[in-house]
Design a protein around this motif. Structure first.
Motif, PDB file in Angstrom:
ATOM      1  N   TYR A 134       3.371 117.832  83.089  1.00 42.82           N
ATOM      2  CA  TYR A 134       3.979 118.657  81.872  1.00 42.82           C
ATOM      3  C   TYR A 134       3.661 120.050  81.832  1.00 42.82           C
ATOM      4  O   TYR A 134       4.783 120.598  80.763  1.00 42.82           O
ATOM      5  CB  TYR A 134       3.188 117.909  80.213  1.00 42.82           C
ATOM      6  CG  TYR A 134       3.506 116.323  79.961  1.00 42.82           C
ATOM      7  CD1 TYR A 134       4.220 116.048  79.933  1.00 42.82           C
ATOM      8  CD2 TYR A 134       2.354 116.090  80.482  1.00 42.82           C
ATOM      9  CE1 TYR A 134       4.777 114.931  79.633  1.00 42.82           C
ATOM     10  CE2 TYR A 134       2.423 114.521  79.899  1.00 42.82           C
ATOM     11  CZ  TYR A 134       3.760 114.138  80.104  1.00 42.82           C
ATOM     12  OH  TYR A 134       4.057 112.547  79.623  1.00 42.82           O
ATOM     13  N   LEU A 177      -7.757 117.867  78.570  1.00 42.23           N
ATOM     14  CA  LEU A 177      -6.566 119.481  78.190  1.00 42.23           C
ATOM     15  C   LEU A 177      -5.115 118.869  77.756  1.00 42.23           C
ATOM     16  O   LEU A 177      -5.317 120.236  76.642  1.00 42.23           O
ATOM     17  CB  LEU A 177      -5.979 119.821  79.330  1.00 42.23           C
ATOM     18  CG  LEU A 177      -5.394 121.287  79.192  1.00 42.23           C
ATOM     19  CD1 LEU A 177      -6.025 122.094  78.500  1.00 42.23           C
ATOM     20  CD2 LEU A 177      -4.870 122.004  80.603  1.00 42.23           C
ATOM     21  N   THR A 178      -5.225 117.539  77.087  1.00 42.82           N
ATOM     22  CA  THR A 178      -3.902 117.172  76.319  1.00 42.82           C
ATOM     23  C   THR A 178      -2.642 117.654  76.759  1.00 42.82           C
ATOM     24  O   THR A 178      -2.757 118.616  77.347  1.00 42.82           O
ATOM     25  CB  THR A 178      -4.449 117.246  74.889  1.00 42.82           C
ATOM     26  OG1 THR A 178      -3.514 118.414  74.930  1.00 42.82           O
ATOM     27  CG2 THR A 178      -5.495 117.306  74.387  1.00 42.82           C
ATOM     28  N   PRO A 179      -1.446 116.495  76.845  1.00 41.30           N
ATOM     29  CA  PRO A 179      -0.308 117.050  77.214  1.00 41.30           C
ATOM     30  C   PRO A 179      -0.254 118.621  76.498  1.00 41.30           C
ATOM     31  O   PRO A 179       1.068 119.351  77.160  1.00 41.30           O
ATOM     32  CB  PRO A 179      -0.008 115.805  76.811  1.00 41.30           C
ATOM     33  CG  PRO A 179      -0.954 114.558  76.937  1.00 41.30           C
ATOM     34  CD  PRO A 179      -1.940 115.358  76.847  1.00 41.30           C
ATOM     35  N   PHE A 180      -0.191 118.399  74.787  1.00 39.39           N
ATOM     36  CA  PHE A 180      -0.023 119.555  74.783  1.00 39.39           C
ATOM     37  C   PHE A 180      -0.625 120.711  75.205  1.00 39.39           C
ATOM     38  O   PHE A 180       0.265 121.935  75.389  1.00 39.39           O
ATOM     39  CB  PHE A 180      -0.597 118.750  72.703  1.00 39.39           C
ATOM     40  CG  PHE A 180      -0.249 120.082  71.462  1.00 39.39           C
ATOM     41  CD1 PHE A 180       0.629 121.105  71.086  1.00 39.39           C
ATOM     42  CD2 PHE A 180      -1.166 120.777  71.621  1.00 39.39           C
ATOM     43  CE1 PHE A 180       0.499 121.715  70.530  1.00 39.39           C
ATOM     44  CE2 PHE A 180      -1.578 121.620  70.746  1.00 39.39           C
ATOM     45  CZ  PHE A 180      -0.336 121.958  70.084  1.00 39.39           C
ATOM     46  N   MET A 225       1.583 121.548  78.043  1.00 41.30           N
ATOM     47  CA  MET A 225       2.395 121.622  77.855  1.00 41.30           C
ATOM     48  C   MET A 225       2.532 124.248  77.832  1.00 41.30           C
ATOM     49  O   MET A 225       3.236 124.359  77.127  1.00 41.30           O
ATOM     50  CB  MET A 225       2.946 121.635  76.997  1.00 41.30           C
ATOM     51  CG  MET A 225       4.023 120.002  77.691  1.00 41.30           C
ATOM     52  SD  MET A 225       4.297 119.104  76.956  1.00 41.30           S
ATOM     53  CE  MET A 225       5.865 119.430  76.390  1.00 41.30           C
ATOM     54  N   ILE A 226       1.001 124.401  76.552  1.00 44.85           N
ATOM     55  CA  ILE A 226       1.326 125.380  76.264  1.00 44.85           C
ATOM     56  C   ILE A 226       0.785 126.202  77.493  1.00 44.85           C
ATOM     57  O   ILE A 226       1.739 127.553  77.333  1.00 44.85           O
ATOM     58  CB  ILE A 226       0.288 125.400  74.937  1.00 44.85           C
ATOM     59  CG1 ILE A 226       1.278 124.621  74.259  1.00 44.85           C
ATOM     60  CG2 ILE A 226       0.029 126.893  75.053  1.00 44.85           C
ATOM     61  CD1 ILE A 226      -0.588 124.373  72.767  1.00 44.85           C
TER      62      ILE A 226
END
Lengths: 467, 467, 467
Positions: free
Chosen positions: B253, B299-302, B305-306
Motif C-alpha cells: 500500500y 502501521l495499518t494500511p491507512f 498509505m500516508i
C-alpha cells in the motif's frame, strides 16, 4: 532476400501442426493427472491441502521456467540482427520440447497402469530436458531454420530421455542439477550437430555475427536471470528439506566465486585490459553448471566456491583461446560458445560430483545419506563405487551426445528443412516481418574503420559495416 | 581513450583474485552449514522435511535477489553510455559483497563454536548488506573504477555489519526492512564518499551524464522489479506468520500511494507539465524505503498509505530542488540522486518507525507483541523507550555512515585504484570492449539544439551533443 | 507540440491528489487487517506460524504482480515512440486501480462488522481487477491522456466489482482465472470505449502506430512474463491443494499448444511466409485466457491442449482478418488488438468452462467436487444447471462490459480530461520530457520507401517515415 529455401509459408505450419496434433493425440491416450493434481485421487486420501507438493516445488518450477524462456531466450539476443529469432525460436522450440519431453520422460520414468502421470515434478523435468535442447540451439544459432530446430528437438528430447533413464534409473547416478544429463549432453550434442552442419563460407555473414550496444544489454537480462535462478534450478528436484536448501546454498556460492574469477580473467586476457561482454554474459554462469551434480552433496560452501572459481577461469580461457581453435581446426562453428559455458563446466561438474560422491561417509551425512546416496545408505554399494558410477555416467553421456548429435546433424542437413544461405545467416529478416521503412540512405557517409575496405551503412544497427 | 590510469589489465585481476582467494580461505576455516542445510544435523532431529525454513524464506530470498541484480543493475542503466558498467559493475560488486557480508555478518551475529552458520537467512542478510553497497554505488556511478568500487565494498560491508550489530543486537532496534541499516546507511555513506571524491571539472563529461530513449526503458525494468518485489524485501526476515504477511501488505500500500504522489509532483513541478522519467524511475520507490522500519508494525494500511504518499512528495521535491543545491553548495555530485530515493525516505522511515513503536500497546498487538517488540512484551522496556531507542539508532547510523564514508572516500582516492579522468566519466568504452565499427562520420550534419554552440554527432546514441 | 489540451501541469496532479486523498480517507475509515495479518487476531488463535496463508498464496501473488506491471507494461512498449507512456501509464493506473479495487471488491465481497478485511487474497483480487483495466487500456493505447485513463479506471473497477459480485456471489459461477470477469469484461469494455472515442482522422499519426526493431524486443519481455506466469495467474485464488496444482498444470499445457498453433498460423497467413511479431507477442498468450474458467476443472491435459491450440488459431485469424474489418466497418480502433487476445479467447474460455462444468460427475471429481463445484456436491444444483449458469454469466458479463464501456466512453470524452490531438497520438513527447538533443538533421538524406511520397528522417527511431 526472397529465398524459396527459407520461405516458411508451408514448411513451418505443416511441421507445427503435425507435431502438435501428434502431441495432442498422444496426450489424450497416455497422459493423466497424478495423485496430487487429480480431484478424486487427492481427495481420496486424508491429508492437509498444504501437504500438496505444489507448495514445495512450484516456486522452484517458476524460477526454472523463467530461466528457460527469458534466460536462454534473451541470453541469445546479443546478435545485432537476430534478436527476434533468438527469443522467438527459443520460445517456439521450448514450447514444443516441454510437451514432447513430458511424453518421453514419462515413458521412461515409469508408466502407471499404461498412463503417464503429470504434476509439478513432470513440469520441472520437462523444462530441464528443454534446457538441454536450448543449449544445443546456442551452437547453431543463426544458421538453422525453425523447422530444422524443431526436428532437432524431436530427436534430442528422445535421446535425452534415454540417456537420463540409463543414468538415473539403471546406474543410480546422482545428477540433480544436470551437469551431465543437461549441460554435458546438450553441449556435446549441439557441437556435433554444428560440426555436421559446417559452413565453409560462413564468412559471408560474418559482419552480422556480433553484437551492438543495446543487444548486449538485452543479453544481460538473460544472463542475470540465469545467474539469479540457478540455485533454484539445481535444487528444483532434489529431495525435500535439507537437500533442496543445501543445493541452493552451494550453487549461490559457486556462482558468486565464479563471477569474480570471470571478471579477473576477462581483464587479464584482453590486450588492453578491457572487459569483454561475451565473457561476462556467459562465463559468469559456469559456476552454476559446474555445481550441477555435486550441489546436493555435502560439498560445503568452501568446496562450492573453489568449483565456481575454477569454472569461471576455464570458461573465459575457453572463449579466448579454445573456441578459435575449435573453429579453425575442428570446423566447429559454435555461435554462443556453448563448449565454454556448458561443455567444459559440465564435464568439470561431473568430475567434481564423482569425487565428492566417492568421499561420502556416514560421519558427514548421518541419516541424510539415505536421501543423497540411497544405495550407499542401504549398503548396496560403497561410496567409491558410487563415485565410479558417476564417472562412468559421464562417459555414457558423452557417447550418447556425440553419436546422437552426429546422426541428428545429418538428418537436419536434409534440404527439405530449409537452411538459410551462408550470406543470410544471423539475419532476422528472412524469417520475420521487419519494418520495411528502414531505408535511410547514408551509405555515402560511411567511412570504414579499416582503411581500403568497402563498407556500407546499416541503418538498423546504425553502424558502418564491412561488406 | 587509452589511459594507463584506467587500464584494468592488472589492477582488476589482482584485486579480484586476492579478494576471492581470501574469501575462499576464510570460508574454508570459518563457515559451515547450519542446522537446516547440513545433512547430518537436519536428519538428527525428528521433523517433517516441510518444516525446513527453505520453504518459508526462499521465495522471499529470490525476490530480494532479483532486486539486487536486476533491480539495482538495470535502474542504473539510464545513462546513455554507461549501461555495461551499470549492470556489469553492479554484478561484480554484488557477487563480491554477498560473500564478504556472509563472513562479516556471521562474525557479528554470533558464531557457533567458532563457526559461522549459513542458510537461507544468511543469504537474505548478505543480499541486504549488498543492497547497501549498491545504494552507495549509485552516488558515485560513472566516476569510479571497478577496483575503487571493490575497495569501497570491502570497507562498507564491514562497517555495515558493525552498525547492524549495534542496532539489532545491542540496542534491540527493530528494522526488518532496513530503513536505517540499509537505506540511510548506504545513502549517507555514499554521499560522503562522493563528496570526498568531488570533481570540480566534471562538466567535461556532462553531455554523457544523461539518458537516451531506450536507456530509460531499460531503467524502467529495474524500477518495476524493485517496486514489485519491495514487499518481499521488507518482509524477508521478519518473524514468520502474521509478521511477514502484514509487512508485505503494508509495503504494497505504501508503494501504491507513493506512485500516485510521484506522478502528481512530477507533473506539477515541471514547467510544462511533462513527466520526468527520473522521478518515475526513482521517487515512486521511496514508499518502499519509508516503510522499511515500520512495515512489520501495526502501521495499518491507512498509515502505510500516508507514509508512501509523503515519501513520494519529498523524493520528487528532492530531485527537483535539493539535488542541484547539494551539488552547487555542498559539492556533492550524486549521480543517481540516492539522497532523494534512499537518504531522505530512509530517515523518514526511521522516524515513522520510532513513532509507531512508541505507540505500541498490548491492546493493539495482543500476543503478537512478543514477536514485534519482544522487550516490550517481556516488560523489559516500555513502548516509548523502544521508540527512543529507534530514534537513537538513526543517529548512530548517520554517524557511522558519515564518518565511515569520509574515511573510505579518502582510501578510494588513492591513485593506485585508477579513477577515470574527468572527461572519460560516464563512458563504458574505457572499461569495456565496445564495437569499433561504430564510425559513421555524420558530424557535418549535426546541428546544435542550442544555437552558436559546437556539437558533434554521436553515432552510438544517435544524438547531436554539445562538446 | 505544446498543446494546452494535453498539458498535464494541473490536470494530472489534481486528479492524482484528489483520488489518493479519497483513497487514504476511505482506507482509514473502512479497512483493517484480516485474521492472518493482524498481530492480535492471529496470535489469539492457536496455530503454527506456517499455517498462515501468506506461504500458500504469496508466491502466486508475486507472479501475478509481475504480470500486471512488467507483463502488461512491456507488452505495450511495442510502439516506436510510446514506450514511456506504455510502461509509465500502465504503472500509474495499476497503482491506482489496485487500491480502488481493494475498496470496491471489499465492499461487495462482504464487510466484516463494517470493515473491509485485507490480506494476500485481497491483494491478488485487486491485482486481478487491475488486469481488467489494463486490458481496456490496450484498446485505447496512444489515444488517451493519463487523466482519461484514471477516470476510466475509477468507473471500470467499480463495474468490474459489481459484475464479479453478481457472478461469483449471486450466481455461483466458477471463474478462477477470469476468462469472463477479467478478460471478456476488460476486452469488451475497452472496445466499447474506443468505439465511443473513435477518431476519423487517426491516419495523421499512423506512421507512429507501429514498432521498430528494439521496441519489439522490449515487448517480448512483456509477452514472456505473461506467458510464463499465466499458470500462477489462473491458479492464484483457486482452492488449495489439487485445485491450484491442477489449474497451473492445465494452463501450462494450454499455453504450450497455443504457441505452436500461433507460429503455424502466423507463417501460414503471411503472404511470404514470414512470422509477424504482433502474432507472437499476443496470440501465443490466448491459451492462457481460454483456460481461465475451465483451468481448475478436470479439463485434463488433453483438453487443455485442444483449447490452447484452437485459441492460438482464432487469435491469429483475428489479428489478420477481423481487426481490419472492426476498424473499417465498426469504427473500432483497437491499438493492441485486445479483441483477439482477450475478447474472443475470453468468450471461448467461458464456453469451454460452461461445457466442462456441465460434464462434471462424481465419478470424475470424487470428493474434490466439493471444492470445484460446491453447489453440485451439495446437490443444490445439477452439473448441467451449473453449465447453464456459466453460460448465463458470459451474457451478463458481456452486457455489463458493453453498456459500461458505452457510458464510460462518453464520460471520458469530456474535453476537461485532455485527449491528445489526432496528429499527436502514439507520441511520448506530449506527456514526457524527452531529450531535446535529438536534433540531427538528416532529412535531406531520407529516401522514401514508397516513391513519390514525402518522407522525413526521424532520428529517435532512425527511420525514414512518410509524413
Amino acid at each position: 532476400m526472397a529465398d524459396a529455401n527459407t520461405n516458411m509459408r508451408l514448411k513451418l505450419p505443416i511441421t507445427c501442426f503435425i507435431l502438435e496434433i501428434i502431441l495432442i493425440i498422444l496426450f489424450g491416450v497416455l497422459v493423466e493427472y497424478d495423485e496430487e493434481t487429480d480431484a478424486k485421487k487427492w481427495h481420496h486420501s486424508n491429508h492437509s491441502q498444504y501437504d500438496n507438493d505444489f507448495y514445495y516445488r512450484y516456486p522452484s518450477f517458476q524460477d526454472v521456467h523463467v530461466m528457460i524462456f527469458i534466460g536462454f531466450g534473451f541470453l541469445m539476443t546479443f546478435l545485432q540482427r537476430y534478436g527476434f529469432s533468438s527469443v522467438g525460436f527459443n520460445f517456439l522450440i521450448a514450447a514444443f520440447a516441454l510437451q514432447w519431453a513430458t511424453l518421453m520422460q514419462g515413458f521412461f520414468h515409469g508408466m502407471h497402469g499404461g498412463k503417464i502421470h503429470v504434476g509439478v515434478e513432470s513440469m520441472i523435468n520437462a523444462d530441464f530436458c528443454t534446457g538441454s535442447v536450448l543449449i544445443s540451439f546456442g551452437a547453431v544459432l543463426g544458421k538453422t531454420s525453425p523447422v530444422q530446430l524443431l526436428v532437432m528437438a524431436v530427436f534430442e528430447v528422445t535421446l535425452f530421455a534415454v540417456n537420463e533413464f540409463i543414468l538415473l534409473s539403471i546406474l543410480g547416478t546422482k545428477d540433480a542439477g544436470g551437469s551431465m544429463t543437461i549441460h554435458t549432453f546438450g553441449a556435446y550434442f549441439g557441437l556435433m550437430v554444428t560440426r555436421v552442419l559446417y559452413r565453409p563460407n560462413l564468412d559471408k555473414s560474418k559482419h552480422k555475427n556480433s553484437s551492438v550496444y543495446h543487444s548486449d544489454l538485452f543479453a544481460m537480462i538473460g544472463t542475470l536471470y540465469l545467474w539469479m535462478f540457478w540455485p533454484s534450478f539445481n535444487s528444483a528436484i532434489t529431495a525435500h528439506g535439507d537437500d533442496q536448501h543445501r543445493t541452493a546454498l552451494n550453487t549461490y556460492y559457486s556462482l558468486a566465486a565464479c563471477t569474480l574469477s570471470t571478471y579477473a580473467m576477462s581483464a587479464l586476457t584482453a590486450h588492453d585490459g578491457k572487459l569483454d561482454m561475451v565473457h561476462i554474459q556467459n562465463a559468469a554462469l559456469a559456476g552454476g553448471v559446474a555445481a550441477g551434480t555435486a550441489g546436493e552433496m555435502m560439498l560445503t560452501p568452501f568446496g562450492s566456491m573453489i568449483v565456481g572459481f575454477l569454472a569461471g577461469i576455464i570458461s573465459v580461457l575457453g572463449y579466448k583461446y579454445l573456441s578459435p581453435i575449435l573453429e579453425s581446426k575442428l570446423k566447429i562453428q559454435d555461435t554462443c560458445g556453448i563448449h565454454n559455458l556448458h561443455g567444459m563446466p559440465g564435464v568439470m561438474g561431473a568430475i567434481v560430483g564423482a569425487v565428492t560422491a566417492s568421499l561420502a561417509t556416514i560421519e558427514i551425512y548421518g541419516n541424510g545419506m539415505e536421501e543423497v546416496f540411497p544405495d550407499v545408505a542401504d549398503n548396496k554399494r560403497t561410496a567409491s563405487y558410487q563415485g565410479a558410477i558417476q564417472a562412468i555416467s559421464l562417459a555414457v553421456t558423452l557417447g550418447f551426445a556425440l553419436v546422437g548429435g552426429l546422426l541428428v546433424g545429418f538428418i537436419m542437413k536434409l534440404p527439405i528443412f530449409g537452411a538459410p544461405s551462408d550470406a543470410s545467416c544471423f539475419e532476422d529478416s528472412i524469417y520475420w516481418e521487419v519494418s520495411s521503412k528502414k531505408l535511410l540512405d547514408t551509405s555515402k557517409l560511411c567511412i570504414c574503420p579499416q582503411p581500403k575496405k568497402h563498407c556500407n551503412y546499416t541503418v538498423a544497427t546504425n553502424e558502418c559495416l564491412e561488406m
